[in-house]
Design an enzyme around this catalytic site. Structure first.
Site, PDB file in Angstrom:
ATOM      1  N   HIS A  54     -16.917  43.928  -6.860  1.00 47.21           N
ATOM      2  CA  HIS A  54     -17.948  43.844  -5.817  1.00 47.21           C
ATOM      3  C   HIS A  54     -17.327  43.610  -4.424  1.00 47.21           C
ATOM      4  O   HIS A  54     -16.350  42.884  -4.274  1.00 47.21           O
ATOM      5  CB  HIS A  54     -18.953  42.739  -6.143  1.00 47.21           C
ATOM      6  CG  HIS A  54     -19.912  43.139  -7.241  1.00 47.21           C
ATOM      7  ND1 HIS A  54     -20.615  42.233  -7.993  1.00 47.21           N
ATOM      8  CD2 HIS A  54     -20.257  44.369  -7.699  1.00 47.21           C
ATOM      9  CE1 HIS A  54     -21.363  42.890  -8.875  1.00 47.21           C
ATOM     10  NE2 HIS A  54     -21.166  44.182  -8.720  1.00 47.21           N
ATOM     11  N   HIS A  57     -16.015  40.474  -2.860  1.00 50.49           N
ATOM     12  CA  HIS A  57     -14.822  39.901  -3.513  1.00 50.49           C
ATOM     13  C   HIS A  57     -13.548  40.677  -3.176  1.00 50.49           C
ATOM     14  O   HIS A  57     -12.452  40.154  -3.351  1.00 50.49           O
ATOM     15  CB  HIS A  57     -15.013  39.854  -5.039  1.00 50.49           C
ATOM     16  CG  HIS A  57     -16.155  38.962  -5.443  1.00 50.49           C
ATOM     17  ND1 HIS A  57     -15.968  37.762  -6.088  1.00 50.49           N
ATOM     18  CD2 HIS A  57     -17.491  39.084  -5.256  1.00 50.49           C
ATOM     19  CE1 HIS A  57     -17.147  37.184  -6.290  1.00 50.49           C
ATOM     20  NE2 HIS A  57     -18.085  37.981  -5.790  1.00 50.49           N
ATOM     21  N   HIS A 107     -21.441  40.447 -15.836  1.00 50.01           N
ATOM     22  CA  HIS A 107     -21.842  40.636 -14.430  1.00 50.01           C
ATOM     23  C   HIS A 107     -21.415  42.038 -13.985  1.00 50.01           C
ATOM     24  O   HIS A 107     -22.202  42.782 -13.415  1.00 50.01           O
ATOM     25  CB  HIS A 107     -21.196  39.550 -13.583  1.00 50.01           C
ATOM     26  CG  HIS A 107     -21.449  39.660 -12.116  1.00 50.01           C
ATOM     27  ND1 HIS A 107     -22.685  39.419 -11.560  1.00 50.01           N
ATOM     28  CD2 HIS A 107     -20.627  39.999 -11.082  1.00 50.01           C
ATOM     29  CE1 HIS A 107     -22.597  39.602 -10.236  1.00 50.01           C
ATOM     30  NE2 HIS A 107     -21.372  39.953  -9.935  1.00 50.01           N
ATOM     31  N   ASP A 133     -17.962  35.656 -10.525  1.00 45.09           N
ATOM     32  CA  ASP A 133     -19.431  35.612 -10.569  1.00 45.09           C
ATOM     33  C   ASP A 133     -19.946  35.518 -12.001  1.00 45.09           C
ATOM     34  O   ASP A 133     -21.044  35.996 -12.306  1.00 45.09           O
ATOM     35  CB  ASP A 133     -20.028  36.859  -9.899  1.00 45.09           C
ATOM     36  CG  ASP A 133     -19.897  36.821  -8.386  1.00 45.09           C
ATOM     37  OD1 ASP A 133     -19.458  35.794  -7.842  1.00 45.09           O
ATOM     38  OD2 ASP A 133     -20.254  37.830  -7.741  1.00 45.09           O
ATOM     39  N   HIS A 171     -19.442  31.456  -5.587  1.00 41.46           N
ATOM     40  CA  HIS A 171     -20.598  31.298  -4.693  1.00 41.46           C
ATOM     41  C   HIS A 171     -21.130  29.869  -4.702  1.00 41.46           C
ATOM     42  O   HIS A 171     -21.139  29.214  -5.740  1.00 41.46           O
ATOM     43  CB  HIS A 171     -21.750  32.228  -5.114  1.00 41.46           C
ATOM     44  CG  HIS A 171     -21.507  33.673  -4.810  1.00 41.46           C
ATOM     45  ND1 HIS A 171     -21.787  34.239  -3.589  1.00 41.46           N
ATOM     46  CD2 HIS A 171     -20.996  34.665  -5.570  1.00 41.46           C
ATOM     47  CE1 HIS A 171     -21.466  35.531  -3.611  1.00 41.46           C
ATOM     48  NE2 HIS A 171     -20.990  35.817  -4.804  1.00 41.46           N
TER      49      HIS A 171
HETATM   50 ZN    ZN Z   1     -20.302  40.088  -8.056  1.00 37.63          ZN
END
Ligand code: ZN
Length: 258
Positions: A54, A57, A107, A133, A171
């Site tokens: 993602h 990241h 994820h 994540d 996060h």
């Molecule tokens: Zn992610």
């Protein structure tokens, strides 16, 4: 060794380990916080770990890239800038620290975690893991690419690590996760205590992370799918039965719209 959570974007942390001279970062979604920290502490960046593809990241990889800088990332995902693709069971060594790669798909299809069983060395030996994540304090990542069963298995895998393991998630979602956790388990006293603890940390402008596996086993509903209270809350939200996999899937769907 020093462990730092560098804030990025609205609620990301880019984790940094440094020894006063060399630094490693995890999931640099943005290069600026990393460059700032390198400058502030007079460090040279000598490794990057990536957990999944993602943008929040990996967005900083291009700007941080150097010919002599190893960038470790999941072999199962195509990520520009990764020079050392790694998969389940592989070991990354940096400054004598040992990180075991764990497949924690769910994820994303190729999501990996980096587990350091010996922590950050002799003087800071509690195990530590970068979980991206997959797991957050009080919650878990959304299931975007994998299946519910995959994510459930990945969390169960994390749950097998020593309870003293420090979990570095990517996060700061803790307070909102804890509101959901309290909806699932309103009678959980450890959870109420953790809420007060985390509210105080956030009020002081501090991260609630890393959390520990011991804490998460006591408060995180996604790791508590065999608890009667969690099962009955999940049953009231469409879980087909009380099998842990059904409970997990019902909780995850409920949280998506909470
Ligand atoms: Zn992610």
């Amino acid at each position: 060794m020093n462990l730092l959570a560098l804030p990025a974007f609205a609620d990301n942390y880019i984790w940094m380990i440094h020894n006063g001279a060399e630094a490693m970062v995890v999931d640099p979604g943005d290069a600026a916080p990393v460059s700032d920290a390198l400058k502030r502490y007079g460090l040279k960046l000598t490794a990057i770990l990536v957990t999944h593809h993602h943008g929040d990241h990996v967005g900083g990889l291009a700007a941080l890239q150097r010919d002599d800088l190893p960038v470790y990332g999941p072999a199962a995902e195509a990520i520009g800038g990764v020079t050392q693709p790694v998969a389940d069971g592989d070991i990354v060594i940096w400054q004598g620290l040992r990180f075991v790669v764990h497949d924690v798909a769910g994820h994303t299809r190729g999501h990996i975690a980096y587990f350091a069983p010996d922590g950050l060395g002799a003087t800071d030996a509690a195990p530590l893991a970068f979980v991206g994540d997959t797991l957050f304090s009080g919650g878990c990542g959304r299931v975007f690419e994998g299946t519910m069963d995959q994510m459930h298995r990945s969390l169960n895998r994390i749950a097998q690590w020593p309870v003293s393991t420090r979990l570095c998630a990517a996060h700061e979602y803790t307070l909102s996760n804890l509101r959901f956790a309290q909806a699932v388990e309103p009678g959980n006293a450890a959870l109420a205590q953790h809420v007060a603890h985390c509210e105080a940390l956030r009020a002081a402008g501090l991260p609630t992370l890393p959390t520990t596996l011991a804490t998460e086993l006591a408060i995180n509903p996604f790791l508590r799918c065999t608890e009667a209270a969690v099962q009955s809350a999940a049953r009231a939200h469409d879980a087909a039965d009380t099998a842990p996999a059904s409970v997990f899937a019902a909780l995850r769907l409920w949280k998506n719209t909470f």
